[in-house]
Design a protein around this motif. Structure first.
Motif, PDB file in Angstrom:
ATOM      1  N   VAL A   1       1.214  18.718   3.517  1.00  0.00           N
ATOM      2  CA  VAL A   1      -0.161  19.104   3.832  1.00  0.00           C
ATOM      3  C   VAL A   1      -0.698  18.237   4.962  1.00  0.00           C
ATOM      4  O   VAL A   1      -0.499  17.022   4.982  1.00  0.00           O
ATOM      5  CB  VAL A   1      -1.071  18.971   2.590  1.00  0.00           C
ATOM      6  N   ILE A   2      -1.401  18.893   5.901  1.00  0.00           N
ATOM      7  CA  ILE A   2      -2.104  18.213   6.985  1.00  0.00           C
ATOM      8  C   ILE A   2      -3.588  18.474   6.763  1.00  0.00           C
ATOM      9  O   ILE A   2      -3.994  19.632   6.600  1.00  0.00           O
ATOM     10  CB  ILE A   2      -1.678  18.759   8.362  1.00  0.00           C
ATOM     11  N   GLN A   3      -4.389  17.403   6.777  1.00  0.00           N
ATOM     12  CA  GLN A   3      -5.810  17.568   6.466  1.00  0.00           C
ATOM     13  C   GLN A   3      -6.679  16.833   7.472  1.00  0.00           C
ATOM     14  O   GLN A   3      -6.382  15.705   7.875  1.00  0.00           O
ATOM     15  CB  GLN A   3      -6.113  17.048   5.069  1.00  0.00           C
ATOM     16  N   ASP A   4      -7.777  17.494   7.856  1.00  0.00           N
ATOM     17  CA  ASP A   4      -8.807  16.864   8.672  1.00  0.00           C
ATOM     18  C   ASP A   4      -9.726  16.108   7.718  1.00  0.00           C
ATOM     19  O   ASP A   4     -10.293  16.703   6.796  1.00  0.00           O
ATOM     20  CB  ASP A   4      -9.584  17.923   9.453  1.00  0.00           C
ATOM     21  N   VAL A   5      -9.864  14.807   7.933  1.00  0.00           N
ATOM     22  CA  VAL A   5     -10.636  13.974   7.019  1.00  0.00           C
ATOM     23  C   VAL A   5     -12.112  14.359   7.032  1.00  0.00           C
ATOM     24  O   VAL A   5     -12.742  14.430   5.975  1.00  0.00           O
ATOM     25  CB  VAL A   5     -10.450  12.471   7.365  1.00  0.00           C
ATOM     26  N   ASP A   6     -12.665  14.628   8.202  1.00  0.00           N
ATOM     27  CA  ASP A   6     -14.095  14.920   8.305  1.00  0.00           C
ATOM     28  C   ASP A   6     -14.475  16.239   7.647  1.00  0.00           C
ATOM     29  O   ASP A   6     -15.405  16.299   6.843  1.00  0.00           O
ATOM     30  CB  ASP A   6     -14.534  14.942   9.776  1.00  0.00           C
ATOM     31  N   SER A   7     -13.787  17.312   7.977  1.00  0.00           N
ATOM     32  CA  SER A   7     -14.159  18.631   7.457  1.00  0.00           C
ATOM     33  C   SER A   7     -13.506  18.952   6.117  1.00  0.00           C
ATOM     34  O   SER A   7     -13.963  19.827   5.403  1.00  0.00           O
ATOM     35  CB  SER A   7     -13.790  19.723   8.464  1.00  0.00           C
ATOM     36  N   GLY A   8     -12.404  18.280   5.807  1.00  0.00           N
ATOM     37  CA  GLY A   8     -11.670  18.575   4.585  1.00  0.00           C
ATOM     38  C   GLY A   8     -10.709  19.740   4.733  1.00  0.00           C
ATOM     39  O   GLY A   8      -9.950  20.047   3.816  1.00  0.00           O
ATOM     40  N   PHE A   9     -10.731  20.411   5.900  1.00  0.00           N
ATOM     41  CA  PHE A   9      -9.824  21.535   6.129  1.00  0.00           C
ATOM     42  C   PHE A   9      -8.383  21.043   6.095  1.00  0.00           C
ATOM     43  O   PHE A   9      -8.055  19.996   6.640  1.00  0.00           O
ATOM     44  CB  PHE A   9     -10.117  22.204   7.476  1.00  0.00           C
ATOM     45  N   ALA A  10      -7.530  21.829   5.460  1.00  0.00           N
ATOM     46  CA  ALA A  10      -6.122  21.448   5.352  1.00  0.00           C
ATOM     47  C   ALA A  10      -5.231  22.670   5.489  1.00  0.00           C
ATOM     48  O   ALA A  10      -5.635  23.789   5.154  1.00  0.00           O
ATOM     49  CB  ALA A  10      -5.862  20.764   4.013  1.00  0.00           C
TER      50      ALA A  10
END
Length: 175
Positions: A57-66
């Motif tokens: 899994v790859i996740q954007d920390v700010d938006s939470g999108f993964a």
């Protein structure tokens, strides 16, 4: 051509069967896919911080999108097709190994572009994400394998007349 076709199909069936076995998934495919996620995050962080990976899994920390790199999205299927095509074709082993190694890099490089672009597309617009994910990128990854194979074919040394399985020709008589 018949020999190539049969061997190609046998290799495809065998490799796709091995790929779906649970021990292969757990010990080869999932660690490989997690490695792709780590490399993707490394490349993203060169330009954009705040991205992490855990497992596949790859996740954007700010938006939470993964996004999760699932089977079919890790490039393994394209690699299997390329492997079967290269190793079914009558050519020297060294040419096959070099061709597959270069093809591996080419497919995985394009797959990294695919994963990173989908990561950003998903944050921007899910409709475009789905279209690119299901249609465009699937076709491009397989097309990449085909193009690599065709380029590899052009790099092979010319085959001598006895390489095709026909009996050698007698030299003309001289007087």
């Amino acid at each position: 051509m018949l020999r190539f076709s049969i061997l190609f199909i046998v290799l495809l069936l065998g490799l796709f069967t091995v790929e779906v076995l649970q021990p292969v998934q757990a010990n080869v495919i999932l660690p490989f896919t997690a490695g792709i996620a780590k490399i993707s995050v490394f490349l993203i962080e060169l330009f954009d911080g705040g991205v992490i990976s855990f497992g596949k899994v790859i996740q954007d920390v700010d938006s939470g999108f993964a996004v999760s790199i699932e089977p079919g999205c890790n490039g393994v299927e394209a690699l299997i097709i390329l492997f079967a095509a290269i190793f079914a074709f009558p050519a020297p082993l060294k040419s096959k190994l070099v061709g597959f190694a270069i093809g591996f890099v080419a497919i995985q490089a394009l797959n990294l572009v695919r994963i990173i672009s989908l990561f950003y597309l998903g944050q921007w617009n899910m409709t475009w994400f789905e279209w690119f994910h299901l249609y465009l990128w699937q076709a491009l990854i397989i097309l990449d394998a085909l193009v690599v194979w065709l380029i590899w074919l052009r790099t092979l040394p010319p085959r001598s007349s006895d390489d095709d399985g026909s009996p050698p020709q007698a030299a003309p008589a001289t007087s």
